[in-house]
Design an enzyme around this catalytic site. Structure first.
Site, mmCIF file in Angstrom:
data_model
loop_
_atom_site.group_PDB
_atom_site.id
_atom_site.type_symbol
_atom_site.label_atom_id
_atom_site.label_comp_id
_atom_site.label_asym_id
_atom_site.label_seq_id
_atom_site.Cartn_x
_atom_site.Cartn_y
_atom_site.Cartn_z
ATOM 1 N N ASP A 98 2.759 41.791 27.568
ATOM 2 C CA ASP A 98 1.732 41.664 28.606
ATOM 3 C C ASP A 98 1.074 43.021 28.872
ATOM 4 O OD1 ASP A 98 1.438 40.149 31.923
ATOM 5 O OD2 ASP A 98 0.175 40.045 30.137
ATOM 6 N N LEU B 105 -6.461 45.074 25.108
ATOM 7 C CA LEU B 105 -6.921 46.259 24.405
ATOM 8 C C LEU B 105 -8.053 46.931 25.154
ATOM 9 C CD1 LEU B 105 -6.799 44.622 20.863
ATOM 10 C CD2 LEU B 105 -5.109 46.141 21.903
ATOM 11 N N ARG B 106 -8.540 46.277 26.187
ATOM 12 C CA ARG B 106 -9.557 46.817 27.101
ATOM 13 C C ARG B 106 -10.935 46.994 26.479
ATOM 14 N NH1 ARG B 106 -7.641 45.094 31.702
ATOM 15 N NH2 ARG B 106 -6.026 46.404 32.640
#
Lengths: 315, 423, 165
Positions: free
Chosen positions: B306, B64-65
């Protein structure tokens, strides 16, 4: 997948790799280069073909030799030449490559000659240039050095015109060599029946035989009856990477000496893309000997590069 | 909120349902399938004619950064992407910035995610501090904060002793250790599968042995320490074989494969397409076939996306320098459907790999439409083709090797906790 | 029009050329028709005469429009151009651009004492202030017509005249 090197009509738009080029195009380049060999021998070594055009040398990886021969080739075609040595600091990656390209396009560059330390760099640049610009790959990582491959087969053709009857051996660090890959593709495309690679296992890529070559680990076996011996340069880093123990042992097992050369055909020619590591991959006696065509390779290199530039500029 | 989803074809692998059935939702939970619950008056009716209803997708790996990589993507954008992809539960790896090795960070992430009221987020905690492979993390504290397992993301532990002790410690408390099997020295600087394509393209190869050696070590250590292990992103046929053999002996091990690796081989690198630069690398046809067969026979348990969004410039580099990874939340469903069709598998068999099975691996209540389960639902049109292009994706990452392709399977509605988050 | 007989014209050309030959003459044929003519002329005019072939591909003015000709052959000027009387031979003289290119190329080899252009047919339609000093046949052809000199297997010449639509 559309071959990015060719136009829709199958003509050369970029020269990025020998792999994927039809035999017809290779022959077109080689035949055109014949005409340029004569130009070098004249008083006025120029022809006006690329007058008014700008050729830009974009060297992200340093190389005086290659850059100089491209400059000479462009100038002999009467082109204007800009040379940009972009250092590969961490800033000059990605955006900077493409931003640099955009700036040069705005300055009316017609052709880029690109050398980069990463495989695929020339392809990436070719994908992003304006439609009228041609890209020549002057070496990208380990992938390809097409003009070197071309000048090598041009040289072979000069000394051994019967290409369909030849045995050629490529000796040395094939794993890391873009020159080797281009040479292999050029030779197999032009129908040379036997291409051998001679190297220790640590210096050969996985599945190399799938490229259409016979693998030898014993140089004495591999050189038997060959017509052409192409030596590759060995870089010092190979010792550091645990691929080789020492340059001395390398010279003993894979260096080209007069004794080893004698195993090849008596009129076999010896080639090297340069620069040579004398005493590492090649003995001086061989490099300077009668069978060596290393110096003519350089001359032919200019003619071949002139041919490539002319064909691209005209398409 | 009472919701009635009618006229759709309902597939729930866990409960063995694969038929035209209506779905009734109340108070955020599944109220009934097929029969109208007593006194049920719908506030909202969804007409699912010609559509398929399945449990919301459970994705075992989605980056999700956040925290730290907000220039690549944000929680907001990626949760919207998840909803658009029909994903209602996801696990995120700990390679954020800072690394998820502190309970406070995990709590913050869970809190942020909860506020957005979209998919359920299940963080994986770092197995070692900073992922550096030296000191183990406070796994109990992290578990309490909400971690469902412990992972090293893409950073292999070099010191075998540390790996041993980390797994041993996790085994003490029954925590699952998630590891992507890759021997770091053999894989160092490698960017492509070590084979013919890498030889031609002059790319440094990552040999098959990098995965198999690591699988051997991990399985051995797991056996000796009693650790539960989940192997992430298998990529080699030999690797599949090793897991098959281990499962046969009764060893408790699960594994997943990325949806990308079910469809791509190293030939798809083509002319250095940086969108095919993935970790692990895409490998040979033989490997791809083995992965597919491994999924079909249950050796491989789950398919994950991924999901790894990168910023626009990150792929505009020569192959080796381009950032690895592909955006994937919105492609998990269509790629799974395509895999099922290519291999002539029943939809219900394929769907379980992205719903029931990954939920079991996570150990969470998700992935099925049992009565009283959380109403996490995905309603999609299996026949609707859509073109994979930047403007069609809600994720900030537009980096996918499937750009330009048309895939079948468009999510029409996604519900989490019984409210509509997409559609 | 009736196509003239190429062999007859060749004889005419030979007679008209003979007077201008001297010890310092070098014959240069322009590839390919001019080179064929020069090849037949050489034994008649004197085998010891210096001779060469020009392929003007690298000097043409239409490179940007048409690209490099697919069959460029190397020019061969194996003598020193300096101070020579060059007898430049071509088959059909039309716009004059080929001759312009040939002269530019010749001057890159050296400074000739003079250049005499001899052609088999001057078909009119020149676009530059260039003209042959010697021609075996003069005529006016339309732009739509394409006159070509060809060679039989036994080496004898013949013309074809095509109408381009």
């Amino acid at each position: 997948m559309q071959n990015p090197q060719l136009t829709n009509d199958g003509e050369l738009k970029h020269l990025l790799s020998i792999e994927g080029l039809p035999k017809r195009i290779l022959n077109q380049i080689l035949d055109t280069a014949e005409s340029f060999v004569g130009v070098a021998e004249r008083e006025v070594k120029k022809v006006p073909l690329l007058r008014g055009k700008t050729v830009c040398n974009l060297f992200f990886e340093n190389s005086t030799r290659t850059r100089t021969t491209f400059e000479i080739a462009a100038k002999r075609l009467s082109a204007d030449v800009i040379t940009l040595n972009v250092s590969t600091s961490s800033q000059s990656k990605g955006e900077t490559i493409l931003d640099t390209i955009d700036n040069l396009t705005a300055m009316h560059a017609d052709m880029f000659v690109v050398r980069h330390a990463q495989s695929g760099a020339a392809h990436m640049i070719a994908k992003h240039v304006a439609p009228h610009i041609s890209v020549i790959n002057a070496g990208d990582g380990r992938h390809a050095h097409p003009t070197q491959g071309l000048l090598d087969v041009f040289t072979i053709r000069k000394y051994k015109p019967e290409m369909h009857n030849l045995r050629v051996a490529i000796v040395g660090d094939v794993l890391h060599s873009r020159v080797a890959r281009s040479e292999i593709h050029a030779l197999t495309t032009l129908g040379v029946p036997e291409v051998r690679v001679i190297a220790p296992k640590t210096l050969l890529p996985q599945d190399v035989e799938k490229l259409g070559v016979h693998v030898f680990h014993d140089m004495k076996e591999g050189l038997k009856d060959v017509d052409v011996v192409m030596m590759l340069r060995l870089q010092n880093e190979r010792m550091a990477g645990a691929m080789l123990p020492s340059s001395q042992e390398y010279f003993k097992t894979y260096g080209l000496t007069p004794e080893k050369l004698a195993l090849a055909k008596p009129d076999a020619i010896v080639m090297h893309p340069g620069p040579m590591n004398r005493g590492v991959e090649i003995d001086s006696a061989v490099a300077d000997g009668s069978q060596s065509v290393i110096l003519p390779q350089v001359t032919y290199g200019i003619a071949v590069r002139m041919a490539v530039m002319s064909i691209l500029a005209g398409n | 909120m009472k919701i009635h989803i009618k006229n759709g074809h309902l597939i729930d692998p866990k409960n063995g349902i694969d038929a035209k059935q209506d779905l009734y939702i109340a108070a955020g939970k599944i109220a009934s399938i097929g029969k109208v619950p007593e006194g049920f008056v719908a506030n909202q009716t969804i007409d699912a004619t010609d559509l398929i209803i399945i449990p919301g997708l459970v994705d075992l790996s989605a980056r999700l950064r956040e925290p730290g990589f907000e220039h690549k993507a944000t929680l907001e954008s990626e949760m919207l992407a998840a909803a658009a992809g029909g994903v209602t539960s996801l696990a995120c790896p700990p390679d954020t910035d800072p690394v998820l090795d502190e309970p406070g960070l995990v709590e913050m992430l869970k809190h942020r995610a909860k506020q957005l009221n979209q998919a359920h987020v299940y963080p994986l905690g770092a197995l070692t501090h900073q992922l550096a492979g030296k000191e183990i993390t406070e796994m109990c504290e992290l578990s309490e904060a909400g971690c469902v397992g412990f992972s090293q993301a893409d950073v292999a532990i070099k010191d075998t002793q540390v790996l041993w002790r980390a797994m041993q410690y996790a085994a003490t408390f029954g925590f699952t250790v998630w590891l992507r099997p890759e021997e770091p020295y053999l894989a160092k600087d490698g960017v492509a599968h070590d084979g013919e394509v890498a030889a031609r393209l002059g790319l440094k190869g990552i040999p098959t042995a990098a995965e198999t050696l690591a699988i051997a070590s991990i399985l051995r250590i797991a056996k000796e320490t009693g650790a539960k292990v989940h192997l992430c992103r298998l990529s080699t046929s030999e690797g599949v074989e090793m897991v098959r053999a281990a499962k046969k002996t009764g060893q408790q091990v699960t594994c997943d494969v990325s949806a990308n690796h079910l469809h791509l081989t190293d030939f798809d690198i083509g002319y250095f397409d940086a969108n095919t630069h993935l970790k692990p690398p895409v490998r040979s046809q033989r490997d791809k076939t083995a992965l597919s067969n491994g999924l079909a026979d249950g050796t491989i348990d789950a398919i994950c996306s991924d999901h790894t969004p990168v910023d626009d410039d990150a792929k505009l580099y020569p192959f080796a320098e381009a950032e690895a990874g592909a955006t994937g939340l919105e492609l998990l469903l269509p790629l799974t459907l395509k895999w099922a069709e290519d291999n002539k598998l029943k939809l219900s068999d394929a769907i379980k790999h992205i719903t029931q099975v990954p939920a079991n691996i996570l150990g969470v209540a998700a992935g099925d439409l049992s009565v009283n389960a959380s109403a996490d639902v995905c309603v999609f049109d299996p026949k609707k083709y859509w073109k994979i292009e930047p403007k069609a994706l809600l994720s900030q990452g537009k980096n996918t090797p499937f750009l330009g392709l048309e895939l079948a399977g468009k999510v029409k509605y996604t519900l989490v906790n019984g409210h509509v988050v997409h559609g | 029009m009736n196509l003239p007989n190429a062999e007859t014209l060749f004889e005419t050309l030979t007679e008209r050329i003979k007077p201008v030959i001297n010890a310092n003459t070098a014959i240069v044929g322009i590839h390919s028709g001019g080179a064929w003519l020069a090849e037949r002329l050489l034994p008649i005019l004197g085998k010891d005469l210096k001779h060469g072939i020009l392929d003007v591909s690298f000097y043409r003015d239409d490179f940007n429009e048409r690209g490099l000709h697919s069959e460029t052959k190397p020019s061969q000027i194996p003598f020193d151009v300096q101070d020579k009387h060059i007898l430049l031979i071509d088959d059909v003289f039309y716009t004059g651009r080929t001759i312009r290119a040939a002269m530019n190329e010749l001057f890159d080899y050296g400074r000739p004492a003079s250049i005499t252009l001899a052609v088999l047919v001057n078909r009119g339609g020149r676009e530059l202030p260039i003209a042959p000093q010697i021609s075996a046949f003069d005529t006016e052809l339309a732009d739509s017509q394409n006159l070509q000199l060809l060679r039989h297997e036994n080496g004898t010449f013949y013309f074809t005249l095509e109408e381009n639509t």
